[in-house]
Motif scaffolding. Structure first.
Motif, PDB file in Angstrom:
ATOM      1  N   CYS A   1       1.219   3.109  -3.244  1.00 39.20           N
ATOM      2  CA  CYS A   1       0.054   3.762  -3.840  1.00 39.20           C
ATOM      3  C   CYS A   1       0.127   5.278  -3.671  1.00 39.20           C
ATOM      4  CB  CYS A   1      -1.231   3.249  -3.186  1.00 39.20           C
ATOM      5  SG  CYS A   1      -1.532   1.484  -3.450  1.00 39.20           S
TER       6      CYS A   1
ATOM      7  N   GLN B   1      -2.003   5.774 -10.028  1.00 39.72           N
ATOM      8  CA  GLN B   1      -2.406   4.805  -9.010  1.00 39.72           C
ATOM      9  C   GLN B   1      -1.256   4.445  -8.067  1.00 39.72           C
ATOM     10  OE1 GLN B   1      -5.108   1.551 -10.273  1.00 39.72           O
ATOM     11  NE2 GLN B   1      -4.914   2.363 -12.354  1.00 39.72           N
TER      12      GLN B   1
ATOM     13  N   ILE C   1      -2.369  -4.607  -9.191  1.00 35.74           N
ATOM     14  CA  ILE C   1      -2.038  -3.455 -10.021  1.00 35.74           C
ATOM     15  C   ILE C   1      -1.089  -3.814 -11.148  1.00 35.74           C
ATOM     16  CG2 ILE C   1      -0.117  -2.715  -8.542  1.00 35.74           C
ATOM     17  CD1 ILE C   1      -2.563  -0.416 -10.403  1.00 35.74           C
TER      18      ILE C   1
ATOM     19  N   TYR D   1      -3.392  -4.127  -4.717  1.00 34.50           N
ATOM     20  CA  TYR D   1      -3.732  -5.467  -5.184  1.00 34.50           C
ATOM     21  C   TYR D   1      -3.928  -5.488  -6.708  1.00 34.50           C
ATOM     22  CZ  TYR D   1      -4.576  -7.269  -0.438  1.00 34.50           C
ATOM     23  OH  TYR D   1      -4.432  -7.694   0.859  1.00 34.50           O
TER      24      TYR D   1
ATOM     25  N   PHE E   1       0.818  -1.216   0.000  1.00 33.54           N
ATOM     26  CA  PHE E   1       0.000   0.000   0.000  1.00 33.54           C
ATOM     27  C   PHE E   1       0.855   1.270   0.000  1.00 33.54           C
ATOM     28  CE2 PHE E   1       1.012  -0.358   4.436  1.00 33.54           C
ATOM     29  CZ  PHE E   1       1.032   0.939   4.914  1.00 33.54           C
TER      30      PHE E   1
ATOM     31  N   ASP F   1      -4.796   9.252  -1.796  1.00 26.78           N
ATOM     32  CA  ASP F   1      -5.958  10.041  -2.180  1.00 26.78           C
ATOM     33  C   ASP F   1      -6.284  11.000  -1.035  1.00 26.78           C
ATOM     34  OD1 ASP F   1      -8.337  11.117  -2.984  1.00 26.78           O
ATOM     35  OD2 ASP F   1      -9.363   9.205  -3.338  1.00 26.78           O
TER      36      ASP F   1
ATOM     37  N   GLN G   1      -9.385  10.416   1.056  1.00 28.28           N
ATOM     38  CA  GLN G   1      -9.496   9.252   1.933  1.00 28.28           C
ATOM     39  C   GLN G   1      -8.839   9.534   3.284  1.00 28.28           C
ATOM     40  OE1 GLN G   1      -7.784   5.904  -0.182  1.00 28.28           O
ATOM     41  NE2 GLN G   1      -9.788   5.242  -0.920  1.00 28.28           N
TER      42      GLN G   1
ATOM     43  N   ASN H   1      -6.121   2.809   2.629  1.00 31.90           N
ATOM     44  CA  ASN H   1      -6.575   1.602   1.962  1.00 31.90           C
ATOM     45  C   ASN H   1      -5.381   0.673   1.763  1.00 31.90           C
ATOM     46  OD1 ASN H   1      -7.737  -0.383   0.406  1.00 31.90           O
ATOM     47  ND2 ASN H   1      -8.017   0.898  -1.418  1.00 31.90           N
ATOM     48  N   THR H   2      -5.254  -0.325   2.619  1.00 31.55           N
ATOM     49  CA  THR H   2      -4.094  -1.225   2.564  1.00 31.55           C
ATOM     50  C   THR H   2      -4.167  -2.208   1.399  1.00 31.55           C
ATOM     51  OG1 THR H   2      -5.182  -2.732   4.116  1.00 31.55           O
ATOM     52  CG2 THR H   2      -3.697  -1.069   5.053  1.00 31.55           C
ATOM     53  N   GLN H   3      -5.304  -2.221   0.673  1.00 35.12           N
ATOM     54  CA  GLN H   3      -5.456  -3.135  -0.456  1.00 35.12           C
ATOM     55  C   GLN H   3      -5.373  -2.409  -1.796  1.00 35.12           C
ATOM     56  OE1 GLN H   3      -9.128  -5.277   0.109  1.00 35.12           O
ATOM     57  NE2 GLN H   3      -8.495  -6.169   2.057  1.00 35.12           N
ATOM     58  N   CYS H   4      -4.929  -1.148  -1.745  1.00 35.02           N
ATOM     59  CA  CYS H   4      -4.922  -0.340  -2.972  1.00 35.02           C
ATOM     60  C   CYS H   4      -3.959  -0.874  -4.030  1.00 35.02           C
ATOM     61  CB  CYS H   4      -4.581   1.107  -2.634  1.00 35.02           C
ATOM     62  SG  CYS H   4      -2.950   1.305  -1.867  1.00 35.02           S
TER      63      CYS H   4
END
Length: 270
Positions: free
Chosen positions: A187, A215, A204, A202, A184, A190, A193, A197-200
């Motif tokens: 990333c 991104q 990619i 995934y 993350f 944003d 936010q 978001n620790t899954q941002c």
């Protein structure tokens, strides 16, 4: 040849207690580093199983904290006791160690400037080894995440370096949910936010590289650090000069106190 002895030779209280004050700060800082390092190891269960350190292929940041703590504690203790007890052996040990550290720092700085390509390769190798162990140690993980977030970078040379880690590797054999992704910390944040978001990251890297922009950070951390250094050269130089002056000041105090003690002992010998 005639030797002249000053009957009023004495140890300067000014230098004695100034050196003691100088060292007590480092001694207390060493105690703090040691306490923090041992606490971190106890939280990770390393104190009950030292193989957790030897089994880690990357750098455990706690080891660095402990090494710094041991050096500062030892030198601070030697300087404090040497000054208070007017012990020449401890003072010479303290002075010699500071001189050695100073020369070592100077040599590293000169060699790093002269052999930049070799240093770059070693840094790349070091970073890649730590990427492999990213999920093996929480302190190492936090260190890499902080480095990537602060410098707006991802991987050593780029995001694809995360293939070195078994969890992020894009190979078909990997069953990790993080497969073909990035942490993350790669990333682009944003501002809207409030929760990270620790899954941002995934999946990619399953997308085309043209879709990565906007991104994730696409610049490697080595390039980011190389770009950061010229912009902050005065800060780096200032820190190096400040540390060097502190070391030279400590050497001066120790050598002056040693000379006073030797002069007093020589006077008492007559």
């Amino acid at each position: 040849m005639h030797y002249y002895r000053y009957s009023n030779a004495e140890v300067s209280c000014w230098y004695k207690y100034l050196l003691f004050s100088y060292n007590i700060v480092f001694w207390l800082a060493g105690v703090a580093f040691l306490a923090a390092g041992l606490w971190a190891w106890s939280e990770k269960g390393v104190l009950s199983d030292l193989t957790k350190v030897t089994g880690l292929h990357g750098l455990d940041p706690v080891v660095l904290v402990l090494v710094v703590g041991i050096v500062m504690f030892t030198l601070g203790f030697a300087g404090c006791v040497g000054a208070l007890r007017e012990n020449i052996c401890l003072l010479k040990f303290f002075c010699g160690a500071i001189v050695f550290i100073f020369l070592l720092e100077l040599a590293v700085a000169v060699l790093a400037f002269l052999f930049q390509d070799w240093v770059r390769d070693r840094v790349k190798e070091f970073f890649e080894n730590n990427i492999k162990s990213y999920r093996d140690d929480i302190d190492l993980q936090n260190l890499i995440d902080s480095l990537q977030k602060i410098n707006h970078c991802c991987g050593a040379q780029g995001p694809d370096d995360w293939d070195f880690n078994i969890y992020f590797n894009c190979s078909s054999e990997s069953k990790s949910r993080e497969k073909c992704g990035v942490p993350f910390s790669c990333c682009i944040p944003d501002p809207a936010q409030k929760v990270v978001n620790t899954q941002c990251g995934y999946d990619i890297r399953k997308k085309s590289k043209s879709q990565w922009d906007g991104q994730i950070f696409v610049k490697g951390c080595i390039l980011a650090l190389e770009a950061w250094l010229p912009r902050n050269i005065y800060i780096v130089a200032g820190v190096f000069i400040a540390i060097s002056l502190l070391q030279i000041f400590g050497i001066f105090l120790a050598r002056t106190l040693i000379s006073d003690i030797e002069a007093v002992k020589a006077g008492n010998a007559f």
